[in-house]
Motif scaffolding. Structure first.
Motif, PDB file in Angstrom:
ATOM      1  N   PHE A  91       3.647   5.657  -5.607  1.00  0.00           N
ATOM      2  CA  PHE A  91       3.502   5.653  -7.064  1.00  0.00           C
ATOM      3  C   PHE A  91       2.414   6.637  -7.502  1.00  0.00           C
ATOM      4  O   PHE A  91       2.616   7.435  -8.418  1.00  0.00           O
ATOM      5  CB  PHE A  91       3.179   4.246  -7.568  1.00  0.00           C
ATOM      6  CG  PHE A  91       2.983   4.185  -9.050  1.00  0.00           C
ATOM      7  CD1 PHE A  91       4.072   4.069  -9.898  1.00  0.00           C
ATOM      8  CD2 PHE A  91       1.714   4.276  -9.608  1.00  0.00           C
ATOM      9  CE1 PHE A  91       3.893   4.038 -11.275  1.00  0.00           C
ATOM     10  CE2 PHE A  91       1.530   4.250 -10.973  1.00  0.00           C
ATOM     11  CZ  PHE A  91       2.632   4.121 -11.811  1.00  0.00           C
ATOM     12  N   PHE A  92       1.261   6.579  -6.857  1.00  0.00           N
ATOM     13  CA  PHE A  92       0.158   7.464  -7.240  1.00  0.00           C
ATOM     14  C   PHE A  92       0.494   8.930  -6.952  1.00  0.00           C
ATOM     15  O   PHE A  92       0.179   9.810  -7.751  1.00  0.00           O
ATOM     16  CB  PHE A  92      -1.135   7.068  -6.524  1.00  0.00           C
ATOM     17  CG  PHE A  92      -1.663   5.732  -6.951  1.00  0.00           C
ATOM     18  CD1 PHE A  92      -1.699   5.369  -8.290  1.00  0.00           C
ATOM     19  CD2 PHE A  92      -2.120   4.823  -6.017  1.00  0.00           C
ATOM     20  CE1 PHE A  92      -2.190   4.133  -8.684  1.00  0.00           C
ATOM     21  CE2 PHE A  92      -2.603   3.582  -6.401  1.00  0.00           C
ATOM     22  CZ  PHE A  92      -2.644   3.235  -7.741  1.00  0.00           C
TER      23      PHE A  92
ATOM     24  N   TRP B 275       0.834  -1.208   0.000  1.00  0.00           N
ATOM     25  CA  TRP B 275       0.000   0.000   0.000  1.00  0.00           C
ATOM     26  C   TRP B 275       0.866   1.255   0.000  1.00  0.00           C
ATOM     27  O   TRP B 275       0.545   2.240  -0.667  1.00  0.00           O
ATOM     28  CB  TRP B 275      -0.944  -0.007   1.201  1.00  0.00           C
ATOM     29  CG  TRP B 275      -2.160  -0.845   0.963  1.00  0.00           C
ATOM     30  CD1 TRP B 275      -2.351  -2.135   1.364  1.00  0.00           C
ATOM     31  CD2 TRP B 275      -3.334  -0.466   0.247  1.00  0.00           C
ATOM     32  NE1 TRP B 275      -3.583  -2.582   0.954  1.00  0.00           N
ATOM     33  CE2 TRP B 275      -4.212  -1.568   0.273  1.00  0.00           C
ATOM     34  CE3 TRP B 275      -3.741   0.692  -0.396  1.00  0.00           C
ATOM     35  CZ2 TRP B 275      -5.453  -1.546  -0.331  1.00  0.00           C
ATOM     36  CZ3 TRP B 275      -4.992   0.714  -0.992  1.00  0.00           C
ATOM     37  CH2 TRP B 275      -5.828  -0.399  -0.959  1.00  0.00           C
TER      38      TRP B 275
ATOM     39  N   SER C  55       3.327   9.970  -9.603  1.00  0.00           N
ATOM     40  CA  SER C  55       2.804  10.045 -10.975  1.00  0.00           C
ATOM     41  C   SER C  55       1.774  11.169 -11.070  1.00  0.00           C
ATOM     42  O   SER C  55       1.719  11.893 -12.075  1.00  0.00           O
ATOM     43  CB  SER C  55       2.210   8.709 -11.425  1.00  0.00           C
ATOM     44  OG  SER C  55       1.146   8.317 -10.581  1.00  0.00           O
ATOM     45  N   GLY C  56       0.993  11.386 -10.014  1.00  0.00           N
ATOM     46  CA  GLY C  56       0.051  12.496  -9.983  1.00  0.00           C
ATOM     47  C   GLY C  56       0.758  13.837 -10.006  1.00  0.00           C
ATOM     48  O   GLY C  56       0.295  14.786 -10.656  1.00  0.00           O
TER      49      GLY C  56
ATOM     50  N   ALA D 295       2.276   1.692  -3.441  1.00  0.00           N
ATOM     51  CA  ALA D 295       1.204   2.159  -4.327  1.00  0.00           C
ATOM     52  C   ALA D 295       0.924   3.639  -4.085  1.00  0.00           C
ATOM     53  O   ALA D 295       0.760   4.420  -5.037  1.00  0.00           O
ATOM     54  CB  ALA D 295      -0.069   1.333  -4.108  1.00  0.00           C
ATOM     55  N   GLY D 296       0.883   4.044  -2.824  1.00  0.00           N
ATOM     56  CA  GLY D 296       0.656   5.444  -2.503  1.00  0.00           C
ATOM     57  C   GLY D 296       1.754   6.340  -3.046  1.00  0.00           C
ATOM     58  O   GLY D 296       1.486   7.413  -3.610  1.00  0.00           O
TER      59      GLY D 296
END
Length: 124
Positions: A79-80, A73, A83-84, A76-77
């Motif tokens: 990464f988001f 998690w 990328s955001g 993933a956080g």
């Protein structure tokens, strides 16, 4: 895991942790430059301390042993978030140095995730 892969993992992970910690602290403290950038990108300022706290919690998650699902998690956080950040800068027609930090942290996130040892993965 080979010694080479372990070295790659720890170098990428420590650089990632340093980058996320430093940007997280800057966001929590709402340093003027960070406030100006977030305003320029169109985000509400209450988002800064929230994002900063998530980053610090993510750093703790990837550094402590065990808890593979929590690590997934956190990766993933990261990464988001990164990328955001890249997409946000591109949407504001910023194509230069503004992309360097988020792009570097995104690459470090991917390298750290890919080379993580078996005991730091989710066991299915």
């Amino acid at each position: 895991m080979t010694k080479r892969n372990k070295i790659i993992y720890w170098i990428a992970t420590l650089w990632l942790a340093l980058g996320m910690t430093s940007t997280g602290i800057v966001q929590i403290l709402q340093i003027k430059e960070e406030v100006d950038m977030m305003s320029h990108l169109g985000y509400p300022l209450y988002f800064l301390p929230l994002l900063g706290m998530w980053k610090l919690l993510g750093v703790i998650a990837i550094l402590i042993p065990k808890f593979g699902l929590v690590k997934e998690w956190a990766y993933a956080g990261f990464f988001f978030a990164m990328s955001g950040a890249i997409i946000s800068h591109l949407a504001c027609r910023e194509y230069g140095i503004e992309l360097f930090g988020p792009a570097l942290l995104l690459v470090l996130t991917l390298i750290s995730w890919y080379f993580r040892p078996a005991e730091r993965k989710v066991i299915s």
